[in-house]
Design a protein around this motif. Structure first.
Motif, short mmCIF file in Angstrom:
data_model
loop_
_atom_site.label_atom_id
_atom_site.label_comp_id
_atom_site.label_asym_id
_atom_site.label_seq_id
_atom_site.Cartn_x
_atom_site.Cartn_y
_atom_site.Cartn_z
N TRP A 40 9.82 11.51 2.65
CA TRP A 40 9.64 10.09 2.95
C TRP A 40 9.77 9.21 1.72
O TRP A 40 10.43 8.17 1.76
N VAL A 41 9.14 9.58 0.62
CA VAL A 41 9.18 8.76 -0.59
C VAL A 41 10.61 8.68 -1.12
O VAL A 41 11.11 7.61 -1.46
N PHE A 42 11.29 9.83 -1.18
CA PHE A 42 12.69 9.84 -1.62
C PHE A 42 13.53 8.96 -0.71
O PHE A 42 14.36 8.16 -1.19
N LEU B 272 11.29 6.09 11.34
CA LEU B 272 11.72 6.92 10.21
C LEU B 272 10.76 8.09 9.98
O LEU B 272 11.21 9.20 9.67
N GLN B 273 9.48 7.85 10.14
CA GLN B 273 8.51 8.93 10.00
C GLN B 273 8.78 10.06 10.99
O GLN B 273 8.64 11.24 10.67
N ALA B 274 9.17 9.69 12.19
CA ALA B 274 9.41 10.69 13.23
C ALA B 274 10.71 11.46 13.00
O ALA B 274 10.85 12.60 13.46
N LEU B 275 11.66 10.84 12.29
CA LEU B 275 12.99 11.44 12.12
C LEU B 275 13.12 12.32 10.88
O LEU B 275 13.98 13.20 10.83
N PHE B 276 12.27 12.07 9.87
CA PHE B 276 12.43 12.77 8.60
C PHE B 276 11.17 13.54 8.23
O PHE B 276 10.06 13.09 8.54
N PRO B 277 11.32 14.67 7.56
CA PRO B 277 10.13 15.43 7.13
C PRO B 277 9.32 14.63 6.12
O PRO B 277 9.88 13.95 5.25
N TYR C 199 0.08 7.90 -6.45
CA TYR C 199 -0.80 9.00 -6.06
C TYR C 199 -0.09 10.11 -5.30
O TYR C 199 -0.71 11.09 -4.92
N GLY C 200 1.21 9.96 -5.07
CA GLY C 200 1.98 11.03 -4.45
C GLY C 200 1.78 11.20 -2.97
O GLY C 200 2.16 12.24 -2.41
N PHE C 201 1.21 10.22 -2.27
CA PHE C 201 1.06 10.33 -0.83
C PHE C 201 2.40 10.12 -0.14
O PHE C 201 3.20 9.29 -0.57
N PRO C 202 2.69 10.85 0.95
CA PRO C 202 3.93 10.61 1.69
C PRO C 202 3.88 9.27 2.40
O PRO C 202 2.93 8.98 3.13
N ALA C 203 4.88 8.44 2.16
CA ALA C 203 4.90 7.11 2.77
C ALA C 203 6.31 6.56 2.74
O ALA C 203 7.12 6.95 1.90
N ALA D 70 0.84 -1.21 0.00
CA ALA D 70 0.00 0.00 0.00
C ALA D 70 0.87 1.26 0.00
O ALA D 70 0.58 2.22 -0.71
N ASN D 71 1.93 1.25 0.79
CA ASN D 71 2.82 2.42 0.83
C ASN D 71 3.48 2.66 -0.53
O ASN D 71 3.60 3.80 -0.99
N VAL D 72 3.93 1.59 -1.18
CA VAL D 72 4.57 1.73 -2.49
C VAL D 72 3.58 2.28 -3.51
O VAL D 72 3.88 3.22 -4.26
N VAL D 73 2.39 1.71 -3.55
CA VAL D 73 1.40 2.10 -4.56
C VAL D 73 0.93 3.54 -4.33
O VAL D 73 0.89 4.36 -5.25
N LEU D 74 0.56 3.86 -3.10
CA LEU D 74 0.01 5.19 -2.83
C LEU D 74 1.05 6.29 -2.99
O LEU D 74 0.73 7.40 -3.44
N SER D 75 2.31 5.99 -2.65
CA SER D 75 3.34 7.02 -2.79
C SER D 75 3.74 7.24 -4.24
O SER D 75 3.90 8.37 -4.69
N ASN D 76 3.90 6.15 -4.99
CA ASN D 76 4.39 6.27 -6.36
C ASN D 76 3.29 6.56 -7.38
O ASN D 76 3.54 7.21 -8.39
#
Length: 238
Positions: free
Chosen positions: A198-200, A189-194, A156-160, A148-154
């Motif tokens: 996240w996707v990058f 990782l979510q807490a450490l990076f803006p 639909y552009g959602f941060p994941a 889900a994270n891969v699909v939604l980020s790549n």
């Protein structure tokens, strides 16, 4: 869908709440900024290495990539998508119809069953389209949080941040997380990076894991992150 509190530090994203800072390795916050700066310089154009043209193709490719290489998936999908270009077409297929197209990919029989069922559900529940909703994607056969994270980020552009074996390994070696559970690594990782990075971060860590920081005998002597890396868990470096 994204929660109202998505962002950096103490965030809640798609049902995941970040761990307290005390549970992360000492100095993780300072290290995170250094790691990100190095990765941005080394892999400025980091992106998924799966070939796709539509959200459906990305979903199928991501399901196929579990315990398989992106190279093997990219070799199989052109003929698969030529025969089954969308969910409507694939929903008419049986697992036995799909198996010859993906036979060289690991666990191909299970994946053929997942794809046949997944396509039918997309048609029945979502009009043949891949939903831009986290829980809806997770509910599809063969999908999970990482998919889900891969699909939604790549698509639909959602941060994941999708935590695979490379992301998990590097997060621990770099002292960004002490966790072995992928969901908990994701929270750290979510807490450490803006969230806009996240996707990058996900793609750059994968590239570094594939090219330099191998599971066995990582190339520490040639690693440009060495100055900020505590090498946690590294026992046989080259």
């Amino acid at each position: 869908m994204l929660g109202d509190d998505a962002g950096r530090g103490g965030c809640t994203l798609w049902g995941v709440t970040s761990l307290p800072a005390a549970e992360r390795p000492a100095g993780a916050g300072d290290r995170a900024a250094q790691v990100l700066a190095h990765l941005e310089r080394l892999y400025p154009d980091a992106r998924t290495e799966l070939d796709f043209r539509t959200p459906f193709e990305l979903l199928v490719a991501t399901v196929l990539s579990a315990q398989a290489t992106d190279v093997s998936v990219n070799a199989a999908t052109p003929t698969l998508f030529e025969r089954y270009p969308d969910a409507q077409a694939m929903s008419q297929a049986t697992p036995e119809d799909l198996e010859p197209y993906i036979r060289r990919i690991g666990l191909y029989r299970n994946k053929a069953r997942h794809l046949a069922a997944l396509a039918r559900l997309l048609v029945e529940r979502h009009g043949g389209e891949v939903p831009n909703d986290f829980e809806a994607v997770v509910a599809l056969p063969g999908a999970g949080r990482k998919t889900a994270n891969v699909v939604l980020s790549n698509a639909y552009g959602f941060p994941a941040i999708a935590v695979d074996t490379h992301v998990g390994r590097l997060s621990r070696r770099l002292g960004l997380s002490a966790q072995t559970n992928p969901d908990k690594v994701e929270r750290d990782l979510q807490a450490l990076f803006p969230n806009e990075r996240w996707v990058f971060l996900h793609h750059a860590l994968i590239l570094h894991g594939r090219r330099v920081c191998f599971a066995r005998r990582p190339r520490c002597s040639a690693c440009e992150l060495l100055a900020c890396c505590p090498q946690i868990g590294v026992t046989d470096a080259a």
